[in-house]
Write a protein that holds these residues in place. Structure first.
Motif, mmCIF file in Angstrom:
data_model
loop_
_atom_site.group_PDB
_atom_site.id
_atom_site.type_symbol
_atom_site.label_atom_id
_atom_site.label_comp_id
_atom_site.label_asym_id
_atom_site.label_seq_id
_atom_site.Cartn_x
_atom_site.Cartn_y
_atom_site.Cartn_z
ATOM 1 N N THR A 245 87.528 114.010 20.122
ATOM 2 C CA THR A 245 87.977 112.625 20.232
ATOM 3 C C THR A 245 88.471 112.189 18.864
ATOM 4 O O THR A 245 87.714 112.220 17.881
ATOM 5 C CB THR A 245 86.842 111.700 20.695
ATOM 6 N N PHE A 246 89.734 111.819 18.782
ATOM 7 C CA PHE A 246 90.313 111.337 17.525
ATOM 8 C C PHE A 246 90.254 109.816 17.515
ATOM 9 O O PHE A 246 90.691 109.158 18.470
ATOM 10 C CB PHE A 246 91.758 111.798 17.369
ATOM 11 N N VAL A 247 89.705 109.256 16.439
ATOM 12 C CA VAL A 247 89.551 107.805 16.315
ATOM 13 C C VAL A 247 90.389 107.312 15.140
ATOM 14 O O VAL A 247 90.203 107.756 13.999
ATOM 15 C CB VAL A 247 88.075 107.420 16.098
ATOM 16 N N LEU A 248 91.315 106.410 15.415
ATOM 17 C CA LEU A 248 92.046 105.727 14.348
ATOM 18 C C LEU A 248 91.251 104.480 13.985
ATOM 19 O O LEU A 248 91.141 103.551 14.788
ATOM 20 C CB LEU A 248 93.454 105.348 14.821
ATOM 21 N N LEU A 332 82.831 107.228 24.564
ATOM 22 C CA LEU A 332 82.233 108.540 24.804
ATOM 23 C C LEU A 332 81.419 108.541 26.092
ATOM 24 O O LEU A 332 81.476 109.496 26.881
ATOM 25 C CB LEU A 332 81.353 108.933 23.619
ATOM 26 N N ASN A 333 80.692 107.484 26.353
ATOM 27 C CA ASN A 333 79.845 107.425 27.531
ATOM 28 C C ASN A 333 80.638 107.243 28.819
ATOM 29 O O ASN A 333 80.130 107.513 29.908
ATOM 30 C CB ASN A 333 78.806 106.310 27.388
ATOM 31 N N ARG A 334 81.892 106.784 28.697
ATOM 32 C CA ARG A 334 82.737 106.725 29.887
ATOM 33 C C ARG A 334 83.173 108.119 30.328
ATOM 34 O O ARG A 334 83.485 108.353 31.487
ATOM 35 C CB ARG A 334 83.974 105.858 29.622
ATOM 36 N N GLN A 335 83.200 109.057 29.370
ATOM 37 C CA GLN A 335 83.662 110.407 29.660
ATOM 38 C C GLN A 335 82.506 111.368 29.926
ATOM 39 O O GLN A 335 82.642 112.316 30.695
ATOM 40 C CB GLN A 335 84.493 110.936 28.492
ATOM 41 N N LEU A 336 81.381 111.130 29.240
ATOM 42 C CA LEU A 336 80.205 111.980 29.407
ATOM 43 C C LEU A 336 79.016 111.105 29.775
ATOM 44 O O LEU A 336 78.841 110.027 29.198
ATOM 45 C CB LEU A 336 79.891 112.734 28.108
ATOM 46 N N PRO A 337 78.204 111.523 30.699
ATOM 47 C CA PRO A 337 76.996 110.727 31.024
ATOM 48 C C PRO A 337 76.129 110.601 29.783
ATOM 49 O O PRO A 337 76.023 111.530 28.978
ATOM 50 C CB PRO A 337 76.292 111.565 32.092
#
Length: 343
Positions: A245-248, A332-337
Motif C-alpha cells: 500500500t503506497f501512501v502519499l 487497511l481494514n477495508r481490504q483485510l479483516p
C-alpha cells in the motif's frame, strides 16, 4: 618581464582554484543546512538534527545512508537500521505483520520511539506487529531496495506500507535548485572561459540552478518521474507476490500551521511555490493512473494542520502520527479483516 607576469598569473590561478574549491565545499554545506533547517524553529530543528545526525551511519550505493544500531535519548535503532519501539504484541503472538517503509516522516524524525507512525499503527491495528525500516532521505527507489533486503533476509509480511512521494518531489523541485552546479569535467581554464563568454547560461547569477519545477513543463516532468518510480515499486511487489500500500502523506506547505513553527515566511513561500504545484501535478497523475493500492492522504488533515506537524517540512507530531495511522488503518481494514485480539 614576461616571466614575472606569467609567474604572477600562475599564482593567481592557483589561489583562485584553491579558493573556488573551498567555496564549493562551504557552499554545499551552507545550502544544505539552509534547505534542511532554514526558516523553522531553530532550536527545535537543531536539536532534532543533532540527535539524528549524531547516529552512526553507513552509505549503501543506490540506497543512501543506513543508520547503524545505536541508542540516544528517544531514538533506538536496531539491527540493519530498524527504528524500534515497544511492541504491543510479542512477535511470536502477532496475527498480522506489517513492514513500514518511507523517509524521515515515517521514520519519526521529530518523534521519540513510542510516538512514531509505526507505534501509532500498532495501536490502530490490534494484534499487528509493525516493523519500521523507514530511513531519513530515502526515496521510492530506495524503499524498493530496502524491501528487497528484507525479503532476502527471509522475512514475510502480510502488508508493506510505503509512506513517501513528497521527498521524491523535494529532491526534484527543491534540492536540485539549491545545490551548486555539478563539477565540470572539462579543464578548469576552459570552463572559466566558457562561463565568461556564454550568454545563455542555465544557472542564475548566484550560481544556483533554476528551479526545475518553476514551469508547468518542469512540474509535469517531475510528477512523471515520481510516478514511474511508484510504478517500479508496485511492479516489483507484484513480481515478489508482496502486497504493497503506497501512501502519499500530508504536507503542511501553504497552511496556517506554518505560523506556529516557521520564523521566516520567505522560506515557506519558496517551498510552497516549488512543492505545492508539483504535488498537485503528482496527485492529478495518481488519480488518472488509477493504480491499485495507492492511498492519497495528502489532504487528510484539517486545512490548518494545527498541532499535527512539528515543522513545515512535513515531519509529524505525535498527534499527526495518530491521525495518519487511523486513516491508514481504516483503509487497511477495508481490504483485510482486522487481526483478532491476542488472548
Amino acid at each position: 618581464m614576461k616571466k614575472i607576469v606569467s609567474l604572477l598569473f600562475g599564482l593567481f590561478l592557483v589561489v583562485c582554484l584553491i579558493d573556488g574549491v573551498l567555496d564549493i565545499g562551504s557552499g554545499i554545506a551552507g545550502r544544505l543546512k539552509g534547505v534542511i533547517a532554514g526558516g523553522t524553529d531553530g532550536n527545535a530543528t537543531a536539536t532534532r538534527l543533532a540527535r539524528i545526525g549524531g547516529l552512526p551511519k553507513r552509505y549503501v550505493p543506490g540506497l543512501g545512508d543506513v543508520i547503524l544500531p545505536a541508542a540516544v535519548p528517544g531514538v533506538t535503532i536496531g539491527p540493519e537500521g530498524e527504528r524500534l519501539h515497544r511492541h504491543l504484541v510479542a512477535p511470536e503472538d502477532a496475527r498480522r505483520r506489517v513492514l513500514l517503509l518511507g523517509a524521515s516522516q515515517s521514520f519519526g524524525f521529530s518523534n521519540d520511539d513510542d510516538e512514531t507512525l509505526a507505534a501509532a499503527l500498532e495501536r490502530q491495528l490490534p494484534g499487528t506487529l509493525v516493523r519500521n525500516f523507514s530511513m531519513p532521505g530515502h526515496t521510492i527507489p530506495a524503499n524498493v531496495m530496502m524491501l528487497d533486503a528484507r525479503l532476502a533476509a527471509g522475512e514475510a509480511y502480510d502488508r508493506v506500507i510505503v509512506v513517501n512521494g513528497s521527498v521524491d518531489l523535494v529532491r526534484v523541485c527543491v534540492l536540485a535548485a539549491r545545490l551548486p552546479p555539478p563539477a565540470a569535467t572539462r579543464p578548469v581554464i576552459a570552463e572559466i572561459a566558457r562561463q565568461l563568454t556564454s550568454s545563455g547560461s542555465r544557472h542564475r547569477k548566484d550560481g544556483l540552478r533554476q528551479d526545475p519545477c518553476a514551469t508547468a513543463d518542469g512540474r509535469e516532468t517531475a510528477a512523471t518521474r515520481v510516478l514511474e518510480d511508484l510504478r517500479g515499486l508496485l511492479d516489483y511487489a507484484q513480481r515478489r507476490n508482496v502486497r504493497v500500500t503506497f501512501v502519499l502523506p500530508p504536507v503542511p506547505f501553504g497552511t496556517p500551521a506554518e505560523a506556529e513553527v516557521v520564523r521566516d515566511p520567505a522560506a515557506v513561500g519558496a517551498y510552497a511555490t516549488a512543492l505545492g504545484p508539483a504535488l498537485t501535478a503528482f496527485r492529478q497523475k495518481l488519480a488518472a493512473a488509477g493504480l491499485p493500492d495507492v492511498l492519497d492522504l495528502s489532504e487528510a488533515f484539517p486545512s490548518d494542520g494545527r498541532g499535527l506537524f512539528s515543522d513545515f517540512y512535513g515531519h509529524l507530531s505525535d498527534a499527526g502520527n495518530q491521525l495518519l495511522a487511523r486513516r491508514i488503518a481504516e483503509d487497511l481494514n477495508r481490504q483485510l479483516p482486522p487481526a483478532p485480539l491476542p488472548d
